[in-house]
Design a protein around this motif. Structure first.
Motif, PDB file in Angstrom:
ATOM      1  N   LYS A 181       6.038   8.760 -10.860  1.00  0.00           N
ATOM      2  CA  LYS A 181       4.898   7.901 -11.177  1.00  0.00           C
ATOM      3  C   LYS A 181       3.667   8.716 -11.603  1.00  0.00           C
ATOM      4  CE  LYS A 181       1.542   6.457  -9.111  1.00  0.00           C
ATOM      5  NZ  LYS A 181       0.628   6.662 -10.292  1.00  0.00           N
ATOM      6  N   ASN A 183       0.181   8.941 -13.827  1.00  0.00           N
ATOM      7  CA  ASN A 183      -0.679   8.001 -14.547  1.00  0.00           C
ATOM      8  C   ASN A 183      -0.718   8.439 -16.014  1.00  0.00           C
ATOM      9  OD1 ASN A 183      -2.802   9.960 -14.926  1.00  0.00           O
ATOM     10  ND2 ASN A 183      -3.580   9.486 -12.876  1.00  0.00           N
ATOM     11  N   ASN A 184      -1.344   7.648 -16.858  1.00  0.00           N
ATOM     12  CA  ASN A 184      -1.306   7.944 -18.290  1.00  0.00           C
ATOM     13  C   ASN A 184      -1.978   9.278 -18.636  1.00  0.00           C
ATOM     14  OD1 ASN A 184      -3.650   6.460 -17.467  1.00  0.00           O
ATOM     15  ND2 ASN A 184      -4.226   6.169 -19.596  1.00  0.00           N
ATOM     16  N   LEU A 217       7.431   5.250 -14.019  1.00  0.00           N
ATOM     17  CA  LEU A 217       6.380   4.255 -13.826  1.00  0.00           C
ATOM     18  C   LEU A 217       5.049   4.914 -14.153  1.00  0.00           C
ATOM     19  CD1 LEU A 217       5.208   1.562 -12.781  1.00  0.00           C
ATOM     20  CD2 LEU A 217       5.412   2.478 -10.455  1.00  0.00           C
ATOM     21  N   SER A 219       1.067   4.426 -14.346  1.00  0.00           N
ATOM     22  CA  SER A 219      -0.088   3.594 -13.997  1.00  0.00           C
ATOM     23  C   SER A 219      -1.222   3.892 -14.960  1.00  0.00           C
ATOM     24  CB  SER A 219      -0.525   3.862 -12.551  1.00  0.00           C
ATOM     25  OG  SER A 219      -0.803   5.238 -12.355  1.00  0.00           O
ATOM     26  N   ALA A 225       0.141  -1.314 -15.925  1.00  0.00           N
ATOM     27  CA  ALA A 225       1.202  -0.322 -15.715  1.00  0.00           C
ATOM     28  C   ALA A 225       2.342  -0.574 -16.682  1.00  0.00           C
ATOM     29  CB  ALA A 225       1.699  -0.383 -14.273  1.00  0.00           C
ATOM     30  N   GLY A 251      -2.803   4.289  -6.440  1.00  0.00           N
ATOM     31  CA  GLY A 251      -1.519   4.743  -6.955  1.00  0.00           C
ATOM     32  C   GLY A 251      -0.446   4.791  -5.884  1.00  0.00           C
ATOM     33  N   MET A 254       0.733   1.338  -5.306  1.00  0.00           N
ATOM     34  CA  MET A 254       1.655   0.908  -6.358  1.00  0.00           C
ATOM     35  C   MET A 254       3.056   1.423  -6.074  1.00  0.00           C
ATOM     36  SD  MET A 254       1.512   1.504 -10.495  1.00  0.00           S
ATOM     37  CE  MET A 254       0.398   0.124 -10.788  1.00  0.00           C
ATOM     38  N   THR A 276       2.229  -3.501  -8.958  1.00  0.00           N
ATOM     39  CA  THR A 276       0.922  -3.690  -9.595  1.00  0.00           C
ATOM     40  C   THR A 276      -0.004  -4.503  -8.700  1.00  0.00           C
ATOM     41  OG1 THR A 276       1.988  -3.618 -11.771  1.00  0.00           O
ATOM     42  CG2 THR A 276      -0.238  -4.503 -11.678  1.00  0.00           C
TER      43      THR A 276
END
Length: 301
Positions: A181, A183-184, A217, A219, A225, A251, A254, A276
């Motif tokens: 997971k 994040n972007n 995944l 976020s 997401a 996070g 999530m 989410t």
């Protein structure tokens, strides 16, 4: 059973000031609270809120360690910590003023014998169990600690979730984690580029999947997401309406919601929805998500 690992737990002492933090002066608070922190512990706490049985593993030391352990048990979180003989579990001071300031403690040293105790506990995991490895590795441990853990459990049928950054994440992909997971922004850092569109995020997530990750995944804070699942499907989820009060633990929440949702129904769409909602519930709260808040937000999708 789900297990989480937190190598360096903390007690977060949060103080609120009426205005600015004044240096070389006495500052008096208007509000105070303490939270039991650490990414794995956050995951365990939200799993417990979702009535998902789990055990928090990790290391504690000294009187602050006993306080943290007792506090988590009072909240209904099952723990099986290793008690270190020296040092104390760290206290992080979070100052909420006109600007936010944080002073994070160092934490105790973890030795080879202590790690062997953790490995012995992990050796008891069996097929169908899940293990969450979240956060950075303390400087007292080798940087390949996650790799060593996953190599030890390789082929045992344990679903491993990794929430880490850069090389710490990339280097474990060969062990085919069940879920990663980033994040972007973290995903972009891995490939040395800024990701601005869903298509770019999907392309980079697919590259990590090609290296071994089963499910990716991603976020994206207020943009929701995105999940690229092991069956080749892409799932996209927005976020419910709400005011962001806190980003700490969102996070982790999530991850907890996703894992709980998948284990409930074996359905990735539902897992993403619950994940989410849990992440948003924490973001819209002063502390970690509660079951009531999560359920309320689920109705908004």
């Amino acid at each position: 059973m789900i297990y989480t690992v937190t190598f360096n737990p903390a007690i977060d002492y949060v103080v609120h000031l009426p205005g600015s933090l004044e240096l070389d002066a006495v500052n008096r608070t208007v509000q105070e609270e303490y939270l039991f922190g650490g990414k794995g512990i956050n995951v365990s706490s939200v799993l417990r809120a979702l009535d998902c049985e789990n055990t928090a593993l990790g290391f504690v030391a000294g009187p602050t360690g006993r306080w943290l352990e007792d506090g988590l048990r009072d909240q209904g979180v099952h723990t099986d910590f290793i008690h270190l003989t020296e040092g104390v579990t760290r206290i992080n001071v979070k100052i909420k003023a006109s600007e936010e300031t944080e002073i994070n403690g160092m934490g105790p040293q973890i030795g080879e014998a202590d790690m062997e105790q953790l490995y012995a506990k992990l050796d008891c995991l069996k097929a169908g169990d899940a293990l969450v490895l979240a956060g950075s590795i303390p400087s007292c441990l080798a940087g390949d600690t996650y790799e060593k853990i996953m190599a030890r459990l390789d082929g045992r049928g344990v679903r491993i979730v990794v929430d880490a950054t850069r090389d710490l994440l990339v280097n474990v992909l060969k062990y085919k984690p069940f879920l990663i997971k980033p994040n972007n922004h973290e995903l972009g850092e891995i490939f040395g580029r800024e990701l601005t569109t869903d298509a770019e995020i999907i392309a980079c997530a697919a590259l990590l999947q090609s290296r071994g990750a089963r499910n990716v995944l991603v976020s994206m804070a207020g943009d929701g997401a995105l999940l690229l699942d092991e069956n080749g499907n892409t799932h996209r989820m927005g976020v419910p309406k709400g005011k962001v009060l806190n980003s700490v633990g969102a996070g982790d929440s999530m991850v907890a919601g996703f894992l709980a949702g998948y284990l409930q129904k074996g359905d990735y769409e539902w897992a993403l929805r619950l994940g989410t909602a849990a992440g948003s519930a924490t973001a819209f709260s002063l502390g970690l998500a509660t079951r009531e808040k999560i359920d309320a937000l689920l109705n908004e999708f």
